[in-house]
Design an enzyme around this catalytic site. Structure first.
Site, short mmCIF file in Angstrom:
data_model
loop_
_atom_site.label_atom_id
_atom_site.label_comp_id
_atom_site.label_asym_id
_atom_site.label_seq_id
_atom_site.Cartn_x
_atom_site.Cartn_y
_atom_site.Cartn_z
N ASP A 1 0.84 -1.19 0.00
CA ASP A 1 0.00 0.00 0.00
C ASP A 1 0.88 1.25 0.00
O ASP A 1 1.99 1.24 -0.54
CB ASP A 1 -0.94 -0.04 1.22
CG ASP A 1 -2.29 0.58 0.95
OD1 ASP A 1 -2.35 1.81 0.84
OD2 ASP A 1 -3.29 -0.17 0.87
N HIS B 1 -3.61 5.93 3.67
CA HIS B 1 -4.38 4.78 3.18
C HIS B 1 -3.86 3.46 3.76
O HIS B 1 -4.62 2.63 4.26
CB HIS B 1 -4.34 4.76 1.65
CG HIS B 1 -5.28 3.80 1.01
ND1 HIS B 1 -4.94 2.48 0.77
CD2 HIS B 1 -6.55 3.94 0.56
CE1 HIS B 1 -5.96 1.86 0.18
NE2 HIS B 1 -6.95 2.73 0.04
N ALA C 1 -7.69 -7.94 -8.91
CA ALA C 1 -8.72 -8.75 -8.26
C ALA C 1 -9.39 -9.71 -9.23
O ALA C 1 -9.92 -10.74 -8.83
CB ALA C 1 -9.77 -7.84 -7.62
N ALA D 1 -6.22 -14.78 -7.56
CA ALA D 1 -6.38 -13.84 -6.46
C ALA D 1 -7.75 -14.04 -5.84
O ALA D 1 -8.63 -14.68 -6.43
CB ALA D 1 -6.21 -12.41 -6.96
N SER E 1 -11.04 -1.29 -0.73
CA SER E 1 -9.73 -1.52 -0.10
C SER E 1 -9.90 -2.00 1.32
O SER E 1 -9.16 -2.89 1.79
CB SER E 1 -8.92 -0.22 -0.08
OG SER E 1 -8.46 0.15 -1.33
#
Length: 310
Positions: free
Chosen positions: A57, A105, A197, A202, A250
Protein backbone atom coordinates in the site's frame (compact mmCIF):
# COMPACT_ATOMS: atom_id res chain seq x y z
CA UNK A 1 7.33 -6.97 -23.10
CA UNK A 2 4.51 -4.86 -21.68
CA UNK A 3 4.47 -1.20 -20.79
CA UNK A 4 4.91 -0.73 -17.04
CA UNK A 5 1.38 0.52 -16.42
CA UNK A 6 0.35 2.64 -13.47
CA UNK A 7 -1.85 1.36 -10.65
CA UNK A 8 -3.60 3.11 -7.79
CA UNK A 9 -5.63 2.43 -4.69
CA UNK A 10 -9.33 2.23 -5.61
CA UNK A 11 -9.87 5.31 -3.44
CA UNK A 12 -6.90 7.12 -4.99
CA UNK A 13 -8.97 8.93 -7.61
CA UNK A 14 -11.08 10.56 -4.94
CA UNK A 15 -14.04 8.22 -5.46
CA UNK A 16 -14.26 8.08 -1.67
CA UNK A 17 -12.47 10.37 0.77
CA UNK A 18 -11.74 10.08 4.49
CA UNK A 19 -13.67 12.20 6.95
CA UNK A 20 -12.42 13.16 10.38
CA UNK A 21 -13.01 10.43 12.92
CA UNK A 22 -15.20 11.28 15.88
CA UNK A 23 -13.98 8.36 17.98
CA UNK A 24 -10.59 7.31 19.31
CA UNK A 25 -8.62 4.46 17.78
CA UNK A 26 -9.45 2.21 20.73
CA UNK A 27 -12.96 1.95 19.29
CA UNK A 28 -11.76 0.46 15.96
CA UNK A 29 -12.17 -3.19 17.09
CA UNK A 30 -15.56 -2.42 18.65
CA UNK A 31 -17.20 -0.59 15.74
CA UNK A 32 -20.57 -1.90 14.64
CA UNK A 33 -19.42 -3.06 11.22
CA UNK A 34 -16.85 -5.41 12.74
CA UNK A 35 -19.17 -6.64 15.48
CA UNK A 36 -21.72 -7.42 12.77
CA UNK A 37 -19.39 -9.99 11.19
CA UNK A 38 -18.85 -11.74 14.53
CA UNK A 39 -15.43 -10.51 15.60
CA UNK A 40 -16.32 -10.41 19.30
CA UNK A 41 -17.23 -14.10 19.34
CA UNK A 42 -14.36 -15.10 17.05
CA UNK A 43 -11.76 -13.30 19.18
CA UNK A 44 -12.73 -15.52 22.13
CA UNK A 45 -11.25 -18.42 20.13
CA UNK A 46 -8.43 -16.80 18.15
CA UNK A 47 -6.67 -13.46 17.75
CA UNK A 48 -4.56 -14.16 14.67
CA UNK A 49 -1.43 -14.60 16.79
CA UNK A 50 1.68 -15.29 14.76
CA UNK A 51 0.06 -14.69 11.37
CA UNK A 52 1.89 -12.24 9.09
CA UNK A 53 -0.24 -10.10 6.80
CA UNK A 54 1.70 -8.24 4.11
CA UNK A 55 0.16 -4.85 3.35
CA UNK A 56 1.14 -3.60 -0.12
CA UNK A 57 0.00 0.00 0.00
CA UNK A 58 1.10 3.58 0.68
CA UNK A 59 3.22 2.61 3.66
CA UNK A 60 2.39 2.70 7.35
CA UNK A 61 2.63 5.65 9.71
CA UNK A 62 3.61 5.48 13.37
CA UNK A 63 0.34 5.22 15.29
CA UNK A 64 -0.55 4.17 18.80
CA UNK A 65 -3.05 1.60 17.51
CA UNK A 66 -0.33 -0.14 15.48
CA UNK A 67 2.45 0.04 18.08
CA UNK A 68 4.24 -3.26 18.56
CA UNK A 69 2.35 -4.98 15.78
CA UNK A 70 4.28 -3.85 12.69
CA UNK A 71 7.25 -6.01 11.71
CA UNK A 72 10.51 -4.24 10.81
CA UNK A 73 11.40 -6.21 7.69
CA UNK A 74 9.17 -4.52 5.14
CA UNK A 75 10.46 -2.39 2.26
CA UNK A 76 9.84 1.01 0.66
CA UNK A 77 9.69 0.54 -3.13
CA UNK A 78 8.99 4.24 -3.67
CA UNK A 79 12.13 5.56 -1.98
CA UNK A 80 14.06 2.28 -2.26
CA UNK A 81 14.92 1.96 1.40
CA UNK A 82 14.04 -0.37 4.30
CA UNK A 83 11.68 2.11 5.98
CA UNK A 84 8.18 1.81 4.40
CA UNK A 85 6.91 5.01 6.01
CA UNK A 86 3.93 6.75 4.45
CA UNK A 87 5.07 10.25 3.42
CA UNK A 88 3.47 13.37 1.98
CA UNK A 89 5.03 15.49 -0.76
CA UNK A 90 2.32 18.20 -0.77
CA UNK A 91 1.93 18.06 -4.56
CA UNK A 92 -0.89 17.03 -6.88
CA UNK A 93 1.27 14.58 -8.82
CA UNK A 94 -1.60 12.95 -10.70
CA UNK A 95 -3.32 16.28 -11.46
CA UNK A 96 -6.73 15.21 -10.24
CA UNK A 97 -7.28 18.30 -8.11
CA UNK A 98 -6.46 16.48 -4.87
CA UNK A 99 -3.18 16.68 -2.97
CA UNK A 100 -1.78 13.59 -1.23
CA UNK A 101 -5.16 11.84 -1.33
CA UNK A 102 -3.43 8.50 -0.70
CA UNK A 103 -1.70 9.63 2.47
CA UNK A 104 -2.83 7.47 5.40
CA UNK A 105 -4.38 4.78 3.18
CA UNK A 106 -1.97 2.03 4.19
CA UNK A 107 -2.25 2.91 7.86
CA UNK A 108 -6.04 2.76 7.63
CA UNK A 109 -5.86 -0.65 5.94
CA UNK A 110 -3.42 -2.03 8.53
CA UNK A 111 -5.61 -0.84 11.41
CA UNK A 112 -8.66 -2.67 10.07
CA UNK A 113 -6.68 -5.90 9.74
CA UNK A 114 -5.66 -5.54 13.38
CA UNK A 115 -9.18 -4.49 14.35
CA UNK A 116 -10.29 -7.95 13.27
CA UNK A 117 -7.18 -9.92 14.28
CA UNK A 118 -5.47 -7.98 17.10
CA UNK A 119 -2.45 -10.25 17.44
CA UNK A 120 -1.64 -10.55 13.74
CA UNK A 121 1.59 -9.01 12.48
CA UNK A 122 1.64 -6.35 9.76
CA UNK A 123 4.44 -6.65 7.20
CA UNK A 124 4.38 -3.32 5.31
CA UNK A 125 5.52 -2.65 1.76
CA UNK A 126 5.24 0.85 0.36
CA UNK A 127 4.27 0.49 -3.30
CA UNK A 128 2.10 3.63 -3.68
CA UNK A 129 3.11 7.28 -3.39
CA UNK A 130 1.21 9.95 -1.48
CA UNK A 131 -1.32 10.22 -4.33
CA UNK A 132 -1.85 6.43 -4.09
CA UNK A 133 -0.12 5.82 -7.44
CA UNK A 134 2.31 3.00 -8.22
CA UNK A 135 3.25 0.77 -11.13
CA UNK A 136 2.89 -2.85 -12.12
CA UNK A 137 6.54 -3.88 -11.84
CA UNK A 138 6.72 -2.54 -8.30
CA UNK A 139 3.59 -4.44 -7.27
CA UNK A 140 4.97 -7.66 -8.74
CA UNK A 141 8.32 -7.20 -6.99
CA UNK A 142 6.58 -6.50 -3.68
CA UNK A 143 4.45 -9.65 -3.95
CA UNK A 144 7.57 -11.73 -4.46
CA UNK A 145 9.46 -10.05 -1.61
CA UNK A 146 6.48 -10.43 0.73
CA UNK A 147 6.48 -14.18 0.13
CA UNK A 148 10.26 -14.33 0.60
CA UNK A 149 9.93 -12.53 3.94
CA UNK A 150 7.37 -14.90 5.35
CA UNK A 151 3.96 -13.41 4.67
CA UNK A 152 1.05 -15.79 5.28
CA UNK A 153 -1.33 -13.71 3.15
CA UNK A 154 -0.98 -10.55 1.05
CA UNK A 155 -3.46 -7.66 1.20
CA UNK A 156 -3.44 -5.82 -2.12
CA UNK A 157 -5.73 -2.80 -2.18
CA UNK A 158 -4.77 -1.49 -5.64
CA UNK A 159 -6.49 -1.56 -8.99
CA UNK A 160 -6.14 -0.86 -12.71
CA UNK A 161 -8.22 -1.57 -15.80
CA UNK A 162 -5.63 -3.40 -17.91
CA UNK A 163 -4.28 -6.86 -17.21
CA UNK A 164 -0.53 -7.16 -16.63
CA UNK A 165 1.22 -10.47 -17.08
CA UNK A 166 4.02 -9.53 -14.66
CA UNK A 167 1.49 -9.28 -11.84
CA UNK A 168 -0.39 -12.41 -12.92
CA UNK A 169 2.92 -14.29 -12.79
CA UNK A 170 3.74 -12.90 -9.34
CA UNK A 171 0.30 -13.86 -7.98
CA UNK A 172 0.65 -17.36 -9.45
CA UNK A 173 4.15 -17.74 -8.01
CA UNK A 174 2.89 -16.70 -4.57
CA UNK A 175 0.05 -19.20 -4.85
CA UNK A 176 2.51 -21.95 -5.81
CA UNK A 177 4.36 -21.19 -2.58
CA UNK A 178 1.20 -21.33 -0.47
CA UNK A 179 0.48 -17.60 -0.16
CA UNK A 180 -2.72 -16.05 -1.49
CA UNK A 181 -3.37 -12.48 -2.54
CA UNK A 182 -6.55 -10.84 -1.24
CA UNK A 183 -7.47 -7.98 -3.57
CA UNK A 184 -10.09 -5.22 -3.60
CA UNK A 185 -12.63 -5.47 -6.42
CA UNK A 186 -12.56 -1.74 -7.17
CA UNK A 187 -14.73 1.32 -6.74
CA UNK A 188 -16.25 1.67 -10.21
CA UNK A 189 -19.82 0.93 -9.12
CA UNK A 190 -20.15 -1.29 -12.19
CA UNK A 191 -20.07 -4.92 -13.28
CA UNK A 192 -16.34 -4.53 -13.79
CA UNK A 193 -13.93 -6.10 -11.32
CA UNK A 194 -10.61 -4.35 -11.60
CA UNK A 195 -7.25 -6.02 -12.09
CA UNK A 196 -5.59 -7.68 -10.16
CA UNK A 197 -8.72 -8.75 -8.26
CA UNK A 198 -9.97 -10.22 -11.54
CA UNK A 199 -7.11 -12.76 -11.59
CA UNK A 200 -8.46 -16.24 -10.96
CA UNK A 201 -5.63 -16.96 -8.51
CA UNK A 202 -6.38 -13.84 -6.46
CA UNK A 203 -9.22 -13.62 -3.95
CA UNK A 204 -11.54 -10.74 -4.82
CA UNK A 205 -13.55 -8.76 -2.24
CA UNK A 206 -16.31 -6.22 -2.75
CA UNK A 207 -18.00 -3.89 -0.27
CA UNK A 208 -21.42 -3.86 1.37
CA UNK A 209 -23.08 -1.43 3.76
CA UNK A 210 -24.71 -2.09 7.12
CA UNK A 211 -27.77 -3.58 5.38
CA UNK A 212 -25.59 -6.07 3.45
CA UNK A 213 -26.57 -4.36 0.20
CA UNK A 214 -23.78 -3.72 -2.30
CA UNK A 215 -22.25 -0.28 -1.72
CA UNK A 216 -23.04 2.21 -4.51
CA UNK A 217 -19.35 2.68 -5.32
CA UNK A 218 -18.39 -1.02 -5.19
CA UNK A 219 -17.41 -3.02 -8.25
CA UNK A 220 -19.08 -6.38 -8.70
CA UNK A 221 -18.89 -9.29 -11.11
CA UNK A 222 -18.48 -13.00 -11.55
CA UNK A 223 -14.88 -12.75 -10.32
CA UNK A 224 -15.92 -11.61 -6.82
CA UNK A 225 -15.37 -14.26 -4.16
CA UNK A 226 -16.70 -12.59 -1.01
CA UNK A 227 -18.17 -9.36 0.32
CA UNK A 228 -17.24 -7.56 3.53
CA UNK A 229 -18.22 -4.30 5.20
CA UNK A 230 -16.78 -1.29 3.40
CA UNK A 231 -18.94 1.75 4.19
CA UNK A 232 -18.14 4.41 6.83
CA UNK A 233 -15.50 2.34 8.59
CA UNK A 234 -13.45 3.72 11.48
CA UNK A 235 -9.70 3.32 11.10
CA UNK A 236 -6.35 4.76 12.15
CA UNK A 237 -5.46 7.93 10.28
CA UNK A 238 -3.20 10.98 10.70
CA UNK A 239 -5.87 13.33 12.03
CA UNK A 240 -6.44 15.23 15.26
CA UNK A 241 -8.23 12.26 16.84
CA UNK A 242 -5.93 9.71 15.20
CA UNK A 243 -8.83 8.24 13.25
CA UNK A 244 -11.03 8.77 10.22
CA UNK A 245 -14.08 7.22 8.67
CA UNK A 246 -13.58 6.01 5.10
CA UNK A 247 -15.39 3.82 2.60
CA UNK A 248 -14.03 1.59 -0.14
CA UNK A 249 -13.34 -1.95 -1.27
CA UNK A 250 -9.73 -1.52 -0.10
CA UNK A 251 -11.03 -1.71 3.42
CA UNK A 252 -13.31 -4.67 2.73
CA UNK A 253 -10.18 -6.53 1.58
CA UNK A 254 -8.43 -5.54 4.82
CA UNK A 255 -11.29 -6.94 6.90
CA UNK A 256 -11.11 -10.23 4.99
CA UNK A 257 -7.33 -10.35 5.50
CA UNK A 258 -7.97 -10.03 9.22
CA UNK A 259 -10.52 -12.83 8.99
CA UNK A 260 -7.95 -14.99 7.23
CA UNK A 261 -5.52 -14.38 10.11
CA UNK A 262 -8.10 -15.51 12.69
CA UNK A 263 -8.71 -18.79 10.87
CA UNK A 264 -5.03 -19.35 10.06
CA UNK A 265 -4.13 -19.37 13.76
CA UNK A 266 -6.69 -22.11 14.36
CA UNK A 267 -5.54 -24.16 11.34
CA UNK A 268 -1.81 -23.43 10.95
CA UNK A 269 -1.09 -26.38 8.68
CA UNK A 270 -4.02 -25.90 6.34
CA UNK A 271 -3.54 -24.74 2.77
CA UNK A 272 -4.33 -21.05 2.31
CA UNK A 273 -6.93 -21.81 -0.33
CA UNK A 274 -8.74 -24.13 2.07
CA UNK A 275 -8.87 -21.36 4.66
CA UNK A 276 -10.47 -19.00 2.17
CA UNK A 277 -12.91 -21.72 1.12
CA UNK A 278 -13.84 -22.07 4.78
CA UNK A 279 -14.51 -18.32 4.87
CA UNK A 280 -16.69 -18.67 1.78
CA UNK A 281 -18.60 -21.70 3.07
CA UNK A 282 -19.48 -19.95 6.34
CA UNK A 283 -20.39 -16.58 4.81
CA UNK A 284 -23.85 -15.07 5.22
CA UNK A 285 -25.75 -15.35 1.95
CA UNK A 286 -26.57 -11.82 0.78
CA UNK A 287 -27.65 -12.69 -2.75
CA UNK A 288 -31.37 -12.41 -1.90
CA UNK A 289 -30.64 -8.88 -0.65
CA UNK A 290 -28.96 -7.98 -3.93
CA UNK A 291 -31.33 -9.31 -6.59
CA UNK A 292 -30.04 -6.98 -9.30
CA UNK A 293 -26.52 -8.42 -9.11
CA UNK A 294 -27.17 -11.86 -7.57
CA UNK A 295 -24.08 -14.05 -7.42
CA UNK A 296 -21.86 -11.17 -8.58
CA UNK A 297 -21.30 -10.28 -4.92
CA UNK A 298 -19.60 -13.62 -4.31
CA UNK A 299 -20.52 -16.39 -1.90
CA UNK A 300 -21.78 -14.00 0.74
CA UNK A 301 -20.74 -11.53 3.43
CA UNK A 302 -17.87 -12.53 5.69
CA UNK A 303 -18.89 -14.08 9.04
CA UNK A 304 -15.81 -14.73 11.16
CA UNK A 305 -17.84 -16.12 14.04
CA UNK A 306 -19.08 -19.03 11.93
CA UNK A 307 -15.70 -19.39 10.21
CA UNK A 308 -13.92 -19.93 13.55
CA UNK A 309 -16.46 -22.24 15.16
CA UNK A 310 -15.18 -25.74 15.97
Amino acid sequence: ADLDMGMSAPEGDGSTLPAGGLMLASFIPEQDELLRIGVAEARMRTTGAGVRVAVLDSGVLPHEFLDGRVDPDGWDFVDEDPDPLDEQNFRDDDRDGLVDEGYGHGTFVASLILGVAPDARILPFRVLDSDAIGNASTIAAAITLAVDRGADVINLSVSMEDRMKVIEDAVQSARDRGVLVIASAGNTGRDDVNFPAAISNAFSVTAVGEDDVLAPFASYGSEVDLAAPGVDLLGAYPSETGTATWSGTSFSAAILSGGFALVRQLHPGEDSLEILRRLEDTAFDIRPLNPEVGSKVGEGRLDVNRATEP
